[in-house]
Design a protein around this motif. Structure first.
Motif, short mmCIF file in Angstrom:
data_model
loop_
_atom_site.label_atom_id
_atom_site.label_comp_id
_atom_site.label_asym_id
_atom_site.label_seq_id
_atom_site.Cartn_x
_atom_site.Cartn_y
_atom_site.Cartn_z
N LEU A 32 0.80 -1.22 0.00
CA LEU A 32 0.00 0.00 0.00
C LEU A 32 0.85 1.28 0.00
CD1 LEU A 32 -2.98 0.45 -0.24
CD2 LEU A 32 -3.15 0.54 2.25
N PRO A 33 1.87 1.38 0.85
CA PRO A 33 2.66 2.63 0.83
C PRO A 33 3.25 2.93 -0.56
CG PRO A 33 3.21 1.33 2.76
CD PRO A 33 2.31 0.47 1.91
N MET A 34 3.73 1.89 -1.24
CA MET A 34 4.32 2.13 -2.56
C MET A 34 3.27 2.62 -3.56
SD MET A 34 6.65 -0.25 -5.04
CE MET A 34 5.44 -1.38 -5.68
N PHE A 35 2.10 1.97 -3.53
CA PHE A 35 1.08 2.38 -4.51
C PHE A 35 0.46 3.73 -4.15
CE2 PHE A 35 1.71 -1.99 -5.67
CZ PHE A 35 1.60 -1.94 -7.05
N HIS A 36 0.44 4.06 -2.88
CA HIS A 36 0.00 5.41 -2.51
C HIS A 36 1.02 6.43 -2.98
CE1 HIS A 36 -3.15 4.38 0.81
NE2 HIS A 36 -3.60 4.23 -0.42
N TYR A 37 2.31 6.07 -2.85
CA TYR A 37 3.37 6.97 -3.35
C TYR A 37 3.19 7.21 -4.85
CZ TYR A 37 7.86 8.77 -4.81
OH TYR A 37 8.84 9.55 -5.37
N LEU A 38 2.79 6.15 -5.56
CA LEU A 38 2.61 6.26 -7.01
C LEU A 38 1.26 6.91 -7.37
CD1 LEU A 38 4.04 2.76 -8.01
CD2 LEU A 38 5.15 4.98 -8.33
N LYS A 39 0.52 7.30 -6.34
CA LYS A 39 -0.78 7.99 -6.50
C LYS A 39 -1.83 7.16 -7.23
CE LYS A 39 1.19 12.65 -6.29
NZ LYS A 39 2.65 12.33 -6.30
N ALA A 40 -1.72 5.83 -7.08
CA ALA A 40 -2.71 4.96 -7.70
C ALA A 40 -4.01 5.05 -6.90
CB ALA A 40 -2.21 3.52 -7.71
N ARG A 41 -5.14 4.75 -7.56
CA ARG A 41 -6.42 4.72 -6.86
C ARG A 41 -6.62 3.28 -6.39
NH1 ARG A 41 -11.26 8.19 -9.38
NH2 ARG A 41 -9.55 9.70 -9.29
#
Lengths: 200, 379
Positions: free
Chosen positions: A132-141
């Motif tokens: 989750l932290p990585m995908f939040h960093y990538l601004k994914a929904r």
């Protein structure tokens, strides 16, 4: 054409990671069809087939033809299902490498469903604590509901893996249907005029 | 068509012997290579700029000035001049002096530089790369073109009543190319000014190079400098030649496999298939090089990287001999089917001639060192 891209980082052939990705993809497709979306296609990318290309690109900056095509597919996908096996209490290095090399901004605003496989249920928080932290960093929904499948889940009926897959697929279909496809901005088509550059 | 070489100035161990040349050896080798380039009939020698080991060329105009004194005809250029971390005032001064000493045999290629720590060493931030390139170059142009400059920007101390000394030779600044591998903003910058655009054309596949050049050509026309096919385009490239191709591949492979930047990556075969690198017989190198035109249109400058990755000087000079042998065929190939309206790359002489045509009755700019004006020089 709406495309759901399934990216899996399983090592073996066959692989439970690949299987989980495939099941999630089919569940999403079923959900989209129910919502009246026809002509949705599923595309599967197995990162193990790109392992050498990814390593080469990392150290040489030369993306292979196959890699360029996959990056392009990410930019056109209506939704991405990302599945990794758990290695050392986190995602696998191959999984990370792919997203490290993905062009900046390509996942921003794009619906993503996270899933992982592991030897025991004790790893199930890997989705929330590592992915989750990585995908939040990538601004994914990112869909709040992820799916973790331990080895035991594939056999035990009481864990109802199929039901969890069905739930996640249905919810992901809703998210995909509600999100307009984010096309990457082609910097070669939308040039910042030099007058604007000069103004800083 | 201008054909030449460009060098990074890396000091890399020869992987076949383990021997690392000294900085002194590599600096003197650059001079030998430049002289050899002139001897075989090349048009351009372009020197890189770096401010960290394992590279030697931290002071390109010192090196190019020395080479200028030992050559007569070859154009001296850069690959690239760091427009981001250098003070544009110092660039204007250094290259003005070089231009005088070399009798106008000088042009420059602007680049941003991609080594993170170099920026803070010079008080800059790599994240401002594009903004620095835009602002610094805008100032540099004015320094070379206006007698008295009042200027204020974001990155540098303001200037009030600054006059560049020496003025450019014959009142005509050196021609400028802008080099970028992947920044559309830099292609746009080159197009805006009607300057040249250079693509390094080494690390990426040709379809990407084509995209960048296409963008530059379209914007060149958009900004009113003439039809897209008259834009001034330069390409890089690299080769390794031996009389028969198996020998070339066998000899180059150990250098390729561990080369800085792309070593330990794709195989030589894959790299050759996906990038402009050609390793083979002179005929193969000739054919691959001439195929670039079909990708980017008729262009003005082709530079080759030949002295990197630890290749010994002797080998580099042999490569130049082989390049000299195919040079007439290269020129013939480039001339083939080239429409008459495609311009050559501007040179000092052509720029002086153009300045005279464009300012028939305006004030005559006098070069206050030589006392000459474009008019007088023309006459």
């Amino acid at each position: 054409m709406t495309t759901i891209l399934v990216i899996t980082a399983g090592m073996g052939q066959p692989s439970s990671t690949q299987l989980l990705g495939q099941r999630l993809g089919e569940a999403t497709l079923a959900g989209l069809r129910e919502a009246g979306q026809q002509g949705v296609q599923l595309r599967h990318v197995e990162l193990r087939t790109l392992a050498a290309d990814l390593a080469s690109y990392l150290v040489s900056r030369v993306p292979s033809q196959a890699l360029r095509e996959v990056f392009e597919a990410v930019g056109e996908a209506s939704g991405v299902i990302a599945v990794t096996p758990v290695f050392n209490a986190s995602f696998s290095g191959l999984f990370k490498l792919f997203f490290d090399l993905l062009e900046e901004g390509l996942l921003a605003g794009r619906p993503v469903l996270l899933a992982a496989t592991g030897g025991t249920q004790r790893h199930s928080l890997v989705i929330d604590h590592a992915m989750l932290p990585m995908f939040h960093y990538l601004k994914a929904r990112v869909l709040p509901l992820g799916v973790f499948a331990a080895t035991k889940d594939w056999g035990g009926s009481e864990t109802r893996l199929s039901r969890r897959i069905g739930q996640a697929g249905a919810q992901f279909a809703e998210l995909v249907a509600a999100t307009p496809v984010v096309r990457p901005v082609d910097a070669f088509e939308h040039v910042t005029s030099f007058e604007d550059l000069l103004r800083g | 068509m201008q054909i030449g070489i460009f060098t990074v100035g890396d000091i890399t161990p020869d992987p076949t012997t383990g021997r690392t040349p000294s900085e002194h050896e590599r600096i003197k080798a650059a001079v030998t290579i430049a002289r050899k380039a002139e001897e075989i009939g090349l048009d351009v020698f372009a020197q890189g700029e770096h401010h960290n080991p394992p590279f030697h060329p931290s002071s390109p105009t010192t090196l190019l000035g020395f080479i200028a004194a030992q050559t007569e005809r070859i154009i001296l250029s850069t690959a690239t001049t760091l427009i981001t971390t250098n003070d544009p005032v110092k660039i204007a001064e250094d290259y003005s002096v070089l231009q005088h000493l070399a009798e106008g045999r000088v042009d420059l290629m602007m680049g941003r530089g991609n080594t993170g720590p170099v920026y803070p060493w010079f008080g800059r931030d790599i994240r401002d790369g594009i903004a620095l390139a835009v602002e610094n170059y805008a100032l540099l142009r004015r320094l070379w073109r206006e007698d008295v400059v009042d200027w204020e920007g974001k990155f540098r101390t303001p200037l009030n009543g600054f006059t560049l000394a020496p003025r450019p030779l014959d009142g005509v600044p050196p021609f400028v190319w802008h080099g970028s591998i992947r920044a559309p903003e830099i292609a746009e910058q080159a197009a805006f000014y009607g300057d040249g655009f250079f693509h390094n054309n080494i690390f990426w596949n040709m379809s990407h190079t084509r995209k960048m050049v296409h963008l530059y050509r379209q914007r060149f026309a958009h900004h009113g400098h003439g039809p897209a096919d008259t834009a001034i385009v330069g390409l890089g490239g690299q080769f390794f030649m031996r009389r028969n191709s198996q020998d070339a591949v066998a000899e180059f492979r150990p250098y390729f496999d561990v080369a800085p930047v792309y070593g330990y990556g794709p195989s030589l075969e894959q790299f050759m298939a996906e990038t402009p690198l050609s390793v083979g017989s002179p005929q193969q190198v000739l054919e691959k090089t001439l195929s670039f035109t079909s990708q980017v249109g008729h262009y003005q400058r082709q530079l080759f990287l030949i002295d990197h990755a630890g290749l010994p000087l002797k080998t580099v000079l042999e490569q130049l001999d082989l390049l000299g042998e195919i040079l007439p065929d290269l020129r013939k190939g480039y001339a083939e089917g080239r429409p008459a309206h495609i311009p050559d790359a501007p040179t000092h002489a052509s720029l002086v001639a153009a300045a005279v045509t464009h300012r028939p009755s305006g004030p005559t700019l006098v070069d206050d060192v030589t006392g000459r004006s474009p008019m007088q020089r023309q006459a």
